[in-house]
Scaffold this motif. Sequence first.
Motif: not given
Length: 447
Positions: A91-95, A351-353, A408-416
């Motif tokens: 998930x972190x790599x997708x983020x 996001x980068x931080x 929303x970005x966190x949730x989206x990345x987890x779902x992806x």
Amino acid sequence: MGGSGKEKKAFGLWSAIFIGIGSMVGAGIFIVIGEAGAIAGNIVWLSFIFGGIAALLSGYSLAKLALRYPSRGGIVEYLVQGYGEGVFSGSASVLFYFAGLVAIAAVAKSFGTYAATFLHAQNTPSIVNAFALGIVGFFLLINLIGATFVAKSENLLVIIKVTILTVFAVAAAWHIDPALLSAKKMPPIMNMLYAIGLTFFAYQGFSVITNTVEDMENPARNMMRAMIGAILIVMALYVLTAVAVLGNLPLPEVIKAKDYTLAEAAKPVFGVLGFKVMAATALLSTASAINASLYATAEISYTMAKEGNLPKVYSYNVFQSNEGLIISSLLIVPMILFFDLSEVTTVAALSVLIVQGLTHIGHLMRLKETGANGVLVFLAAAAMFTITALTLHYTRLHDPAIGYYLLGAFVLCFLVEVSLRIFTKRIVTRQVVDLFNFKRWEDEKKI
């Protein structure tokens, strides 16, 4: 002995420093100086110093990780090494991939703003978005056709933009109005702290130095020197530029022209010609940053996120698939259309931080392998999350939507990530697998 037949590596100490400076002094300073100046006022130079210190701490940790886990996968590789091949690291790599897209969108929006200003077009959202979409589309086509001539011009662009910024900063220093920098005009000290998240974003690009590890001469000696040298040089340039801007423009003018502050600040020193030269420099810088990001970050990060590994055929300026470029460019479009410049920049910075903070926490679990100083790695992680907390607190007061976008970005990345694992059976895997190959690489670099 046996080293005479070895091919010469592409990066020595100064070429690694140069690529780091080129990556940092891209669009960041043109976007950030006005946004951060509008928050921190005439002490924004302090925000750049603290942002630079955070970059030094983060750079130290990443450089140690690069030496232990030499891979062009960069931060994605370090996440997997720190957390294992599970959903969290995936998930972190997708983020990280999406953070790269948001950063490209931010740069494209900045290009649109400077283009509208430079061409004296109406600075309306539709005009800015049209220029932003146009430049992304242009470089997508260039990269699909073959961007050899663009890639070769990158070094020249770096020299041009760094020279112009340096000349501007030194010349503007002679025209500073001391009253504009006086303590009487200082904003609350918390404002300076709130702006650090944005100023840190202006240093983004230093992690590129770690991606050169496999092509670096004597990395054990040069990696850390290149990282620290590049960040210190850029910090000096940024601080001088910040003092020059806030020493020549009253704060109301900085706020009014925050999307093109550097160009506006050149007016008192060089007149209308200075405004046009700085705006043109911003256009060159943002364009080259978009090209480099689409050509490398979007494609490599996309492949890592989608396939779970980086094929051996990947190397600098050699890519075998256009899928990542096309998909990434399409995903950037709604970001440009539905985010304003300040929101896009802040989401990218946050996001980068967060991704880098997670990387440093993972590093704390691998200190015995990397040989890094645990205190410095802990301070790197603490700096990332402290700056994140400060930025989120500021945005909660001034633009609450940012927090929702980030969530929303966190949730989206987890779902992806979960969807990719279920439907494609892919797992983000380690690129540096066994200790034997690592020790062999260490022996080779000492020859």
